[in-house]
Design an enzyme around this catalytic site. Structure first.
Site, PDB file in Angstrom:
ATOM      1  N   HIS A 160       0.824  -1.204   0.000  1.00 37.47           N
ATOM      2  CA  HIS A 160       0.000   0.000   0.000  1.00 37.47           C
ATOM      3  C   HIS A 160       0.865   1.264   0.000  1.00 37.47           C
ATOM      4  O   HIS A 160       2.036   1.223   0.389  1.00 37.47           O
ATOM      5  CB  HIS A 160      -0.873   0.050   1.264  1.00 37.47           C
ATOM      6  CG  HIS A 160      -1.971  -0.956   1.310  1.00 37.47           C
ATOM      7  ND1 HIS A 160      -2.237  -1.723   2.434  1.00 37.47           N
ATOM      8  CD2 HIS A 160      -2.896  -1.323   0.382  1.00 37.47           C
ATOM      9  CE1 HIS A 160      -3.279  -2.508   2.204  1.00 37.47           C
ATOM     10  NE2 HIS A 160      -3.687  -2.291   0.965  1.00 37.47           N
ATOM     11  N   CYS A 247      -3.165   0.479   9.787  1.00 36.38           N
ATOM     12  CA  CYS A 247      -4.289  -0.280   9.231  1.00 36.38           C
ATOM     13  C   CYS A 247      -5.151  -0.955  10.285  1.00 36.38           C
ATOM     14  O   CYS A 247      -6.204  -1.510   9.958  1.00 36.38           O
ATOM     15  CB  CYS A 247      -3.815  -1.284   8.192  1.00 36.38           C
ATOM     16  SG  CYS A 247      -2.607  -2.465   8.759  1.00 36.38           S
TER      17      CYS A 247
END
Length: 262
Positions: A160, A247
């Site tokens: 990511h 996250c």
């Protein structure tokens, strides 16, 4: 009041999706203990933590950031790039509904929240295996009425965008320049990770402190020399699932919608 939405570790976390890491054994009880410490850190930084229950059918569901992007005005429900993760959205949508109007990303777009880095009124969105151009186009349309610009960022070598860059202080980004070109992040100071610690660019800024993994001591010294206030945590078992400190939560300012219970 600052809210943090989290989700308990799934007992199936060992079956998580992996893209850039080799599979290693994950100790479920240790992962739970580390996640509880993470939630305690959020509380210590002034967050009211709302923990969603674990789901044995959703191995990656502890990583709630990937299924929503929370802005001041709205929350954008994502369509995760891994099909196995799309059922995670429903529970997070229910948890977010009292606080923000909900928008959705629609097929053929795919978007993971870990690919979205907000700096002031600009949303930098990583083009990765999990997030495509269609999602960036939809975000631009959805967010423009609220005054946000959306900019695509090419990402190479990691899962990511937030694996490669995170905000660690106002106007200051911690970055691995081997995975993104930091020049695309306009007007910010860039701190670089230690070359021996490529995964060290992920920290979670809450207020004026950064929750930061203990597994990156050399980069930690870079941050401390810069004067960044850290709250170190051991998240080693969650890291085996290609997770990071950003996250595991959705952190936002409490703004109840009209008609929602206080």
């Amino acid at each position: 009041m600052r809210i943090a939405i989290t989700r308990a570790v799934s007992p199936a976390i060992a079956d998580c999706e992996l893209t850039h890491l080799a599979r290693r054994a994950i100790d479920f009880e240790t992962a739970q203990t580390q996640h509880h410490a993470y939630e305690a850190a959020l509380r210590a930084l002034g967050c009211e933590v709302h923990t969603l229950p674990a789901d044995p059918s959703l191995p990656d569901s502890v990583f709630v950031e990937d299924v929503a992007v929370v802005l001041d005005e709205v929350a954008l429900l994502t369509r995760p790039g891994a099909p196995s993760r799309r059922p995670e959205t429903a529970a997070v949508a229910d948890a977010m509904a009292p606080y923000r109007p909900l928008l959705t990303i629609e097929a053929p777009a795919t978007l993971d929240g870990g690919d979205v880095l907000r700096i002031d009124r600009t949303l930098y969105v990583g083009l990765t295996d999990r997030t495509n151009q269609a999602a960036i186009d939809q975000m631009a349309v959805a967010c423009a009425p609220h005054g946000y610009g959306v900019r695509a960022v090419s990402v190479d070598g990691c899962l990511h965008l937030k694996s490669a860059a995170t905000l660690v202080a106002p106007g200051t980004v911690l970055c691995n320049r081997r995975w993104i070109d930091p020049s695309v992040l306009a007007g910010v100071e860039v701190l670089e990770v230690d070359p021996a610690e490529p995964y060290a660019a992920n920290g979670l800024l809450v207020g004026d402190r950064v929750i930061y993994p203990t597994s990156f001591p050399a980069t930690r010294r870079v941050l401390e020399r810069r004067g960044v206030a850290l709250l170190p945590l051991d998240v080693s078992e969650l890291q085996k699932a290609e997770g990071a400190v950003t996250c595991c939560s959705l952190v936002f300012e409490r703004r109840l919608q009209r008609g929602s219970p206080p």
